[in-house]
Design an enzyme around this catalytic site. Structure first.
Site, PDB file in Angstrom:
ATOM      1  N   ASN A   9       0.832  -1.268   0.089  1.00 46.24           N
ATOM      2  CA  ASN A   9      -0.135  -0.033  -0.112  1.00 46.24           C
ATOM      3  C   ASN A   9       0.886   1.064  -0.209  1.00 46.24           C
ATOM      4  O   ASN A   9       1.682   1.539   0.961  1.00 46.24           O
ATOM      5  CB  ASN A   9      -0.764   0.142   1.296  1.00 46.24           C
ATOM      6  CG  ASN A   9      -1.849   1.160   1.482  1.00 46.24           C
ATOM      7  OD1 ASN A   9      -1.799   2.204   0.288  1.00 46.24           O
ATOM      8  ND2 ASN A   9      -2.100   1.139   2.562  1.00 46.24           N
ATOM      9  N   LYS A  11       0.109   4.329  -0.171  1.00 44.76           N
ATOM     10  CA  LYS A  11      -0.368   5.445   0.170  1.00 44.76           C
ATOM     11  C   LYS A  11      -0.235   6.740  -0.707  1.00 44.76           C
ATOM     12  O   LYS A  11      -0.021   6.544  -1.724  1.00 44.76           O
ATOM     13  CB  LYS A  11       0.129   5.831   1.675  1.00 44.76           C
ATOM     14  CG  LYS A  11       0.035   4.658   2.571  1.00 44.76           C
ATOM     15  CD  LYS A  11       0.153   4.724   4.155  1.00 44.76           C
ATOM     16  CE  LYS A  11      -0.162   3.318   4.576  1.00 44.76           C
ATOM     17  NZ  LYS A  11      -0.177   3.452   6.145  1.00 44.76           N
ATOM     18  N   HIS A  95      -9.449   1.237   4.832  1.00 42.48           N
ATOM     19  CA  HIS A  95      -8.158   1.472   5.584  1.00 42.48           C
ATOM     20  C   HIS A  95      -8.260   2.410   6.875  1.00 42.48           C
ATOM     21  O   HIS A  95      -9.388   3.274   6.676  1.00 42.48           O
ATOM     22  CB  HIS A  95      -7.175   1.935   4.496  1.00 42.48           C
ATOM     23  CG  HIS A  95      -5.771   1.998   5.236  1.00 42.48           C
ATOM     24  ND1 HIS A  95      -5.465   3.116   6.114  1.00 42.48           N
ATOM     25  CD2 HIS A  95      -4.708   1.302   5.189  1.00 42.48           C
ATOM     26  CE1 HIS A  95      -4.233   2.800   6.508  1.00 42.48           C
ATOM     27  NE2 HIS A  95      -3.723   1.748   5.910  1.00 42.48           N
ATOM     28  N   GLU A  97      -6.767   4.870   7.598  1.00 41.80           N
ATOM     29  CA  GLU A  97      -6.544   6.379   7.390  1.00 41.80           C
ATOM     30  C   GLU A  97      -7.732   6.858   6.622  1.00 41.80           C
ATOM     31  O   GLU A  97      -8.322   8.129   6.837  1.00 41.80           O
ATOM     32  CB  GLU A  97      -5.143   6.499   6.380  1.00 41.80           C
ATOM     33  CG  GLU A  97      -3.837   6.315   7.422  1.00 41.80           C
ATOM     34  CD  GLU A  97      -2.775   5.689   6.580  1.00 41.80           C
ATOM     35  OE1 GLU A  97      -3.050   5.846   5.481  1.00 41.80           O
ATOM     36  OE2 GLU A  97      -1.855   5.326   7.360  1.00 41.80           O
ATOM     37  N   GLU A 167      -5.623  -4.612  10.763  1.00 43.34           N
ATOM     38  CA  GLU A 167      -4.439  -3.617  11.044  1.00 43.34           C
ATOM     39  C   GLU A 167      -4.673  -2.800  12.262  1.00 43.34           C
ATOM     40  O   GLU A 167      -5.491  -1.908  12.260  1.00 43.34           O
ATOM     41  CB  GLU A 167      -4.603  -2.626   9.716  1.00 43.34           C
ATOM     42  CG  GLU A 167      -4.248  -3.353   8.464  1.00 43.34           C
ATOM     43  CD  GLU A 167      -3.736  -2.309   7.279  1.00 43.34           C
ATOM     44  OE1 GLU A 167      -2.415  -2.608   6.848  1.00 43.34           O
ATOM     45  OE2 GLU A 167      -4.127  -1.334   7.276  1.00 43.34           O
ATOM     46  N   GLY A 173       2.208   2.261  10.923  1.00 44.53           N
ATOM     47  CA  GLY A 173       3.436   3.550  10.538  1.00 44.53           C
ATOM     48  C   GLY A 173       4.088   3.782  12.001  1.00 44.53           C
ATOM     49  O   GLY A 173       4.689   5.110  11.764  1.00 44.53           O
ATOM     50  N   SER A 212       3.338  -1.942  10.501  1.00 44.75           N
ATOM     51  CA  SER A 212       4.779  -1.791  10.590  1.00 44.75           C
ATOM     52  C   SER A 212       5.365  -3.308  10.545  1.00 44.75           C
ATOM     53  O   SER A 212       6.427  -3.868  11.023  1.00 44.75           O
ATOM     54  CB  SER A 212       5.113  -1.565  12.016  1.00 44.75           C
ATOM     55  OG  SER A 212       4.749  -0.149  12.503  1.00 44.75           O
TER      56      SER A 212
HETATM   57  P1  PGA Z   1       2.827   0.367   7.719  1.00 50.22           P
HETATM   58  O1  PGA Z   1       1.468   0.553   7.097  1.00 50.22           O
HETATM   59  O2  PGA Z   1       3.251  -0.902   7.136  1.00 50.22           O
HETATM   60  O3  PGA Z   1       3.610   1.637   7.311  1.00 50.22           O
HETATM   61  O4  PGA Z   1       2.882   0.465   9.031  1.00 50.22           O
HETATM   62  C1  PGA Z   1       0.402  -0.527   6.792  1.00 50.22           C
HETATM   63  C2  PGA Z   1      -0.862   0.155   6.330  1.00 50.22           C
HETATM   64  O5  PGA Z   1      -1.369   1.061   6.523  1.00 50.22           O
HETATM   65  O6  PGA Z   1      -1.423  -0.749   5.330  1.00 50.22           O
END
Ligand code: PGA
Length: 250
Positions: A9, A11, A95, A97, A167, A173, A212
């Site tokens: 992803n 983003k 997601h 976000e 998640e 992140g 992460s």
């Molecule tokens: P990250 O994000 O691996 O940077 O923690 C995962 C995600 O939001 O899909």
């Protein structure tokens, strides 16, 4: 036997140059990846370029979001038929976000899931709890509610053509990964929720872990019996790191 899936992803990251370089790098290393399925989810505007760059490879293309409508007066939106036309196989819906920053409610996420399937795409449905929800001990309540909103709209059978990604929001992140045991426990919860409705679909459902995931922790996560791959954010932006994760799944 569920084939593991590792999806990147990107983003809000990328450029024309980065799309060429990153996909070129991933393609170059695919020979060592083994049995895992690999997908990349660049920003909308790079999807047609990515489609061309992926031609002739086994790497699948996905988008990061989709409109709940197929066409019409919805300025700024992108529909499932459009994504399908430019070569997408997957689309991420729900997601965290999107949920926290752009107001995607459980109900809207369910409609996006339905729109994705109506357009021939395979939704990757993201679910997960906030840190305070985990601390309050209501992780299963939250994840259950997020799942049920979709199940109530489309039914359990629709999950035969879907992927779920667990998640935990506190792990996205942040560099703070759920332990393999913490993740596995929620993955089991998700599978059991489905099993109560449709055992066959539950057994076949791929449940990814996200938050992460890095080259250094992927193998122990993917070794859990109910972790069927990963949804990778930051670590999907470098071909070498992403390929290390893909190898851990293969
Ligand atoms: P990250 O994000 O691996 O940077 O923690 C995962 C995600 O939001 O899909």
């Amino acid at each position: 036997m569920r084939q593991k899936l590792v999806a990147g992803n990107w983003k809000l990251n990328g450029s024309l140059a980065m799309t060429r370089e990153l996909i070129g790098g991933i393609r170059a290393g695919m020979g060592e990846v083994g049995a895992a399925e690999v997908a990349v989810c660049p920003p909308y505007v790079y999807l047609p370029l990515a489609q061309g760059l992926l031609e002739g490879s086994a790497i699948r293309l996905g988008a990061q979001d989709v409109c709940d409508h197929d066409s019409g007066a919805f300025t700024g939106e992108v529909s499932a038929p459009m994504l399908e036309e430019v070569g997408c196989h997957y689309v991420i819906v729900g997601h965290s976000e999107r949920r926290s920053l752009y107001g995607d409610t459980d109900e809207l996420v369910a409609r996006k899931f339905e729109a994705a399937q109506r357009g021939g795409l395979v939704p990757i449905l993201c679910v997960g709890e906030l840190l305070e929800e985990r601390e309050q001990g209501i992780t299963e309540q939250v994840v259950g509610r997020q799942l049920d909103a979709v199940l109530e709209r489309v039914g359990a059978a629709a999950f035969a053509r879907a992927v779920v990604a667990y998640e935990p929001v506190w792990a996205i992140g942040t560099g703070r990964t759920a332990t393999p045991d913490q993740a596995e426990a929620v993955h089991v919860f998700i599978r059991e929720r489905l099993r109560a409705l449709d055992p066959g679909v539950a057994d076949g459902l791929r449940i990814l872990y996200g938050g992460s995931v890095k080259g250094g922790n992927a193998a122990e996560l993917f070794a859990q019996p109910n972790i069927d791959g990963g949804l990778i954010g930051g670590a999907s932006l470098q071909a070498d790191e992403f390929l290390t994760i893909c190898r851990a799944a293969g």
